[in-house]
Design a protein around this motif. Structure first.
Motif, PDB file in Angstrom:
ATOM      1  N   GLY A  95     -21.529 -25.472 -19.997  1.00 52.00           N
ATOM      2  CA  GLY A  95     -20.320 -26.046 -19.202  1.00 52.00           C
ATOM      3  C   GLY A  95     -20.165 -25.514 -18.121  1.00 52.00           C
ATOM      4  N   VAL A  96     -20.636 -24.205 -17.726  1.00 54.53           N
ATOM      5  CA  VAL A  96     -20.813 -23.426 -16.297  1.00 54.53           C
ATOM      6  C   VAL A  96     -21.768 -24.268 -15.600  1.00 54.53           C
ATOM      7  N   LEU A  97     -22.822 -24.529 -15.937  1.00 53.53           N
ATOM      8  CA  LEU A  97     -23.911 -25.254 -15.314  1.00 53.53           C
ATOM      9  C   LEU A  97     -23.407 -26.433 -14.681  1.00 53.53           C
ATOM     10  N   GLY A  98     -22.843 -27.306 -15.814  1.00 55.48           N
ATOM     11  CA  GLY A  98     -22.582 -28.491 -15.519  1.00 55.48           C
ATOM     12  C   GLY A  98     -21.293 -28.669 -14.077  1.00 55.48           C
ATOM     13  N   VAL A  99     -20.551 -27.722 -14.297  1.00 55.20           N
ATOM     14  CA  VAL A  99     -19.562 -27.547 -13.092  1.00 55.20           C
ATOM     15  C   VAL A  99     -20.233 -27.126 -11.897  1.00 55.20           C
ATOM     16  N   LEU A 100     -21.219 -26.117 -11.783  1.00 57.72           N
ATOM     17  CA  LEU A 100     -21.920 -25.537 -10.697  1.00 57.72           C
ATOM     18  C   LEU A 100     -22.790 -26.533 -10.058  1.00 57.72           C
ATOM     19  N   VAL A 101     -23.204 -27.589 -10.754  1.00 59.57           N
ATOM     20  CA  VAL A 101     -24.032 -28.693 -10.081  1.00 59.57           C
ATOM     21  C   VAL A 101     -23.176 -29.244  -9.025  1.00 59.57           C
ATOM     22  N   VAL A 102     -22.040 -29.347  -9.104  1.00 54.85           N
ATOM     23  CA  VAL A 102     -21.020 -30.040  -8.045  1.00 54.85           C
ATOM     24  C   VAL A 102     -20.416 -29.072  -7.376  1.00 54.85           C
ATOM     25  N   THR A 103     -19.610 -28.046  -7.920  1.00 56.61           N
ATOM     26  CA  THR A 103     -18.869 -26.989  -7.136  1.00 56.61           C
ATOM     27  C   THR A 103     -19.789 -26.176  -6.206  1.00 56.61           C
ATOM     28  N   GLY A 104     -21.060 -25.820  -6.687  1.00 55.24           N
ATOM     29  CA  GLY A 104     -22.179 -24.783  -5.977  1.00 55.24           C
ATOM     30  C   GLY A 104     -22.092 -25.685  -4.479  1.00 55.24           C
ATOM     31  N   GLU A 105     -22.243 -27.013  -4.675  1.00 56.33           N
ATOM     32  CA  GLU A 105     -22.183 -27.879  -3.471  1.00 56.33           C
ATOM     33  C   GLU A 105     -21.221 -27.737  -2.461  1.00 56.33           C
ATOM     34  N   TYR A 106     -19.663 -27.723  -2.865  1.00 49.70           N
ATOM     35  CA  TYR A 106     -18.839 -27.728  -2.287  1.00 49.70           C
ATOM     36  C   TYR A 106     -18.559 -26.015  -1.613  1.00 49.70           C
ATOM     37  N   ALA A 107     -18.922 -25.053  -2.668  1.00 50.99           N
ATOM     38  CA  ALA A 107     -18.946 -23.813  -1.819  1.00 50.99           C
ATOM     39  C   ALA A 107     -19.481 -23.440  -0.912  1.00 50.99           C
ATOM     40  N   THR A 108     -20.751 -24.082  -0.744  1.00 49.01           N
ATOM     41  CA  THR A 108     -21.791 -23.823   0.449  1.00 49.01           C
ATOM     42  C   THR A 108     -21.632 -24.726   1.382  1.00 49.01           C
ATOM     43  N   GLY A 109     -21.094 -25.977   1.159  1.00 51.84           N
ATOM     44  CA  GLY A 109     -20.766 -26.865   2.509  1.00 51.84           C
ATOM     45  C   GLY A 109     -21.940 -28.040   2.141  1.00 51.84           C
ATOM     46  N   MET A 110     -22.939 -27.483   1.260  1.00 51.01           N
ATOM     47  CA  MET A 110     -24.125 -28.511   1.124  1.00 51.01           C
ATOM     48  C   MET A 110     -23.600 -29.983   0.510  1.00 51.01           C
ATOM     49  N   ILE A 111     -22.310 -30.268   0.215  1.00 47.18           N
ATOM     50  CA  ILE A 111     -21.854 -31.455  -0.385  1.00 47.18           C
ATOM     51  C   ILE A 111     -21.839 -32.531   1.038  1.00 47.18           C
ATOM     52  N   ARG A 112     -21.552 -31.729   2.244  1.00 49.91           N
ATOM     53  CA  ARG A 112     -21.531 -32.810   3.506  1.00 49.91           C
ATOM     54  C   ARG A 112     -22.964 -33.062   3.701  1.00 49.91           C
ATOM     55  N   GLY A 184     -21.058 -30.353 -20.681  1.00 52.83           N
ATOM     56  CA  GLY A 184     -21.749 -30.304 -19.225  1.00 52.83           C
ATOM     57  C   GLY A 184     -21.250 -31.426 -18.470  1.00 52.83           C
ATOM     58  N   LEU A 185     -21.428 -32.637 -18.840  1.00 50.40           N
ATOM     59  CA  LEU A 185     -20.609 -33.767 -18.317  1.00 50.40           C
ATOM     60  C   LEU A 185     -19.387 -33.694 -18.138  1.00 50.40           C
ATOM     61  N   VAL A 186     -18.617 -33.241 -18.840  1.00 47.93           N
ATOM     62  CA  VAL A 186     -17.212 -33.038 -18.557  1.00 47.93           C
ATOM     63  C   VAL A 186     -16.980 -31.960 -17.747  1.00 47.93           C
ATOM     64  N   GLY A 187     -17.818 -30.865 -17.468  1.00 46.13           N
ATOM     65  CA  GLY A 187     -17.697 -30.147 -16.465  1.00 46.13           C
ATOM     66  C   GLY A 187     -18.041 -30.652 -15.055  1.00 46.13           C
ATOM     67  N   THR A 188     -19.156 -31.516 -15.194  1.00 49.77           N
ATOM     68  CA  THR A 188     -19.447 -32.109 -13.765  1.00 49.77           C
ATOM     69  C   THR A 188     -18.323 -32.896 -13.264  1.00 49.77           C
ATOM     70  N   ALA A 200     -12.442 -25.232 -11.898  1.00 48.10           N
ATOM     71  CA  ALA A 200     -13.202 -26.324 -12.835  1.00 48.10           C
ATOM     72  C   ALA A 200     -13.455 -25.706 -14.028  1.00 48.10           C
ATOM     73  N   VAL A 201     -14.108 -24.237 -14.155  1.00 43.11           N
ATOM     74  CA  VAL A 201     -14.665 -23.560 -15.268  1.00 43.11           C
ATOM     75  C   VAL A 201     -13.283 -23.186 -16.009  1.00 43.11           C
ATOM     76  N   ALA A 202     -12.367 -22.740 -15.334  1.00 38.18           N
ATOM     77  CA  ALA A 202     -10.893 -22.445 -16.068  1.00 38.18           C
ATOM     78  C   ALA A 202     -10.500 -23.717 -16.807  1.00 38.18           C
ATOM     79  N   THR A 203     -10.371 -24.981 -16.177  1.00 37.17           N
ATOM     80  CA  THR A 203      -9.874 -25.946 -16.746  1.00 37.17           C
ATOM     81  C   THR A 203     -10.753 -26.437 -17.846  1.00 37.17           C
ATOM     82  N   LEU A 204     -12.048 -26.640 -17.790  1.00 35.11           N
ATOM     83  CA  LEU A 204     -13.049 -27.010 -18.719  1.00 35.11           C
ATOM     84  C   LEU A 204     -12.960 -26.197 -20.118  1.00 35.11           C
ATOM     85  N   PHE A 205     -12.839 -24.978 -19.954  1.00 36.05           N
ATOM     86  CA  PHE A 205     -12.772 -24.057 -21.078  1.00 36.05           C
ATOM     87  C   PHE A 205     -11.157 -24.034 -21.896  1.00 36.05           C
ATOM     88  N   GLY A 206     -10.366 -24.399 -20.748  1.00 37.76           N
ATOM     89  CA  GLY A 206      -8.883 -24.628 -21.225  1.00 37.76           C
ATOM     90  C   GLY A 206      -8.777 -25.860 -22.270  1.00 37.76           C
TER      91      GLY A 206
END
Lengths: 278, 300
Positions: A95-112, A184-188, A200-206
């Motif tokens: 679940g965390v990996l699925g989230v990080l695939v996306v939010t890791g890019e937002y946190a670092t600016g990579m998404i741009r 994981g996909l729900v997390g993504t 996202a992690v809190a929401t997923l596990f909630g």
């Protein structure tokens, strides 16, 4: 052209005319991105370890205690299920990996950079979801089969072990990998909606862990109607080796509902990805 | 070629860019100048389609950025904040971008050498200094050998050698006929690299002129020291010429150059003690132009 060639910035490699963005190319890029981060290896390795170690541990304890159990408990043992128990931990990691695939890019600016390279944006989401799901499915299935065989090896000391051919076993083992992948996909999807790792992690596990507990507190006439459709209740039907025959949703119906949640999260995420400023 | 047509961008109640229009032409370095918070980065993000204008339209090489089949081939961008995953190596960052377009790996190696990151290319970007991060951003911008380059504050964090490298790079990119659009909040930096200047403040266009026009626009005057200052003043004043008495024996003359003043003084036998052309620096001109548009300023 010698004047241009002598300039330091002119491309010495003439770029071919075929240079343009295509979905398969974005998929290749996402594949490369997935495998060029250490967190991918840690998460997948941790998940495999959790499945095998916990599956083996539960099997070992069950086998050791079997001779001293009252007959009623002996009869209730489901050997295949025992060896797959590690999924409870594995789902947290995936679940965390699925989230990080996306939010890791937002946190670092990579998404741009990702969006600048694929400005129609939807290939970015499709690429991430497809690559993550493909890789995760293969690895979770390997982990699931490995946990099963390790667990059965421990249970064999008390002749409790079952084979893949036994009723519901193959589906339960395969279903464990399927369930973990869709977690994981729900997390993504949630990652694209919320863009922050913590949220996202809190929401997923909630959704996965807390919602069923709240569902239990509902009056039974409501609870019976709602609880089977809660994400993890529905999704885990597919990994139960011997499902309750009276259950509202069977293994595959339940899994389909769970996939529906993942699709919904991804669609909302995709809609927001297209609409919002990056 | 970048065309910004009547673009406005609002974030809630705050107007970041206010009805901005300008064109950036190929073959020159165009400086995009303004104090912090003037809307430079927002404008650049809108050119790349990262932010959507509230109203108005932005075209790059004739189309919206997202409508290009190979956007990295059209526009290379270095954005202000590092747009790189800190856990990935420089090589893999560039490779991932290249793969989206089918750009060959050779080109990835080439841009790594070009920006001088060869030795650290396999190291994780998280450990990079600001200057190394800027070099990686430039490498990413050059990856697709683009016709248009957009660089947001490229000299930030670079050492003096890096600053000179960027300057030469921008000049040679422009000399190859590319469109080069560079933002900065430092006039002194732009004075050395830009051919054309677009000045903004509080999201509005303040000036859009070539560097030569800019220099010509600037306030030039001559300071004259003479004991008979009063008399000299009467002789100098005329159409287009204003003279200020700034001290009992010092005049500030606008609209007449020093040789003409010397001639007038000679003709009337007025002895001069000093004759000094005074030019306001580009920096002063910029400060003066944007003084109403600065968002944060120390209380004076």
């Amino acid at each position: 052209m010698t004047a241009v060639a002598s300039k330091p910035v002119a491309a010495r490699t003439a770029l071919p005319d075929s240079v343009r963005v295509t979905l398969p190319r974005v998929l290749r890029a996402e594949w490369s991105k997935f495998w060029s981060l250490r967190s991918s290896y840690f998460a997948l390795g941790g998940m495999v370890l959790a499945m095998i170690v916990f599956g083996g541990l539960f099997a070992l304890v069950t086998a050791n205690q079997y001779p001293t159990m009252p007959p009623a408990r002996q009869a209730a043992i489901d050997p295949a299920q025992v060896s797959l128990r590690g999924y409870a931990i594995a789902q947290l990691v995936i679940g965390v990996l699925g989230v990080l695939v996306v939010t890791g890019e937002y946190a670092t600016g990579m998404i741009r950079s990702s969006i600048a390279a694929a400005p129609r944006r939807w290939p970015v989401l499709v690429g991430k979801a497809v690559i993550f799901a493909g890789i995760t499915l293969v690895v979770t299935e390997i982990a699931s089969f490995a946990a099963f065989f390790v667990g059965q090896a421990f249970l064999a000391s008390q002749h409790l072990d079952v084979g893949l051919g036994a009723d519901g076993v193959l589906r339960g083992v395969v279903g464990t990998g399927l369930y973990l992948t869709v977690v994981g996909l729900v997390g993504t999807g949630i990652g694209f909606v919320l863009r922050s790792t913590a949220g996202a992690v809190a929401t997923l596990f909630g959704l996965l862990l807390v919602l069923p507990v709240l569902g239990e507190a509902l009056p039974s006439d409501w609870g019976d109607k709602i609880n089977p459709y809660l994400p993890s209740n529905a999704g885990q039907q597919v990994l139960v080796v011997h499902p309750d025959a009276a259950a509202t949703l069977g293994p595959w119906a339940g899994f389909a509902v769970f996939c529906g949640y993942a699709l919904l999260a991804l669609l909302v995420g995709g809609y927001l990805l297209r609409r919002r400023d990056a | 070629m970048i065309e910004v047509n009547g673009v406005t961008k609002r974030y809630g109640a705050k107007v970041a860019v206010d009805d901005l229009s300008f064109t950036v032409r190929p073959g020159a370095v165009t400086g995009f100048l303004g104090p912090n918070g003037a809307g430079k980065s927002t404008t650049m993000r809108m050119i790349l389609g990262l932010d959507r204008p509230t109203s108005g339209d932005v075209l790059v090489n004739g189309r919206h950025y997202a409508e290009h089949a190979a956007p990295l081939r059209e526009v290379g961008a270095l954005l202000e904040a590092k747009a790189v995953h800190t856990g990935r190596s420089a090589y893999h960052h560039l490779l991932a971008m290249a793969l989206t377009h089918g750009i060959p790996r050779r080109r990835v190696e080439e841009v790594i050498d070009l920006v001088g990151l060869r030795e650290v290319a396999r190291k994780r970007v998280g450990g990079f200094s600001l200057g190394m991060g800027q070099r990686l951003g430039v490498a990413a911008a050059l990856l697709g050998d683009p016709a248009t380059l957009i660089l947001d504050e490229p000299v930030n964090g670079l050492d003096p050698e890096g600053v000179r490298w960027i300057r030469n790079l921008l000049r040679s990119l422009a000399s190859e006929g590319r469109t080069v659009f560079v933002s900065s909040h430092l006039m002194s930096e732009m004075a050395l690299t830009a051919d054309h200047l677009i000045v903004v403040g509080r999201g509005k266009l303040i000036a859009n002129a070539s560097m030569a026009e800019f220099t010509a626009m600037m306030d030039a005057s001559v300071r004259v020291r003479a004991r008979e200052a009063e008399e000299l003043r009467e002789r100098l004043v005329g159409p287009g010429v204003t003279v200020e008495l700034i001290a009992p024996d010092v005049l500030q003359v606008h609209g007449m150059d020093s040789s003409a003043i010397g001639l007038v003084a000679c003709r009337h036998a007025i002895a001069l003690d000093e004759l000094t052309p005074v030019t306001a620096s580009l920096e002063d001109a910029f400060m003066d132009m944007t003084k109403d548009a600065v968002e944060y300023r120390e209380a004076s």
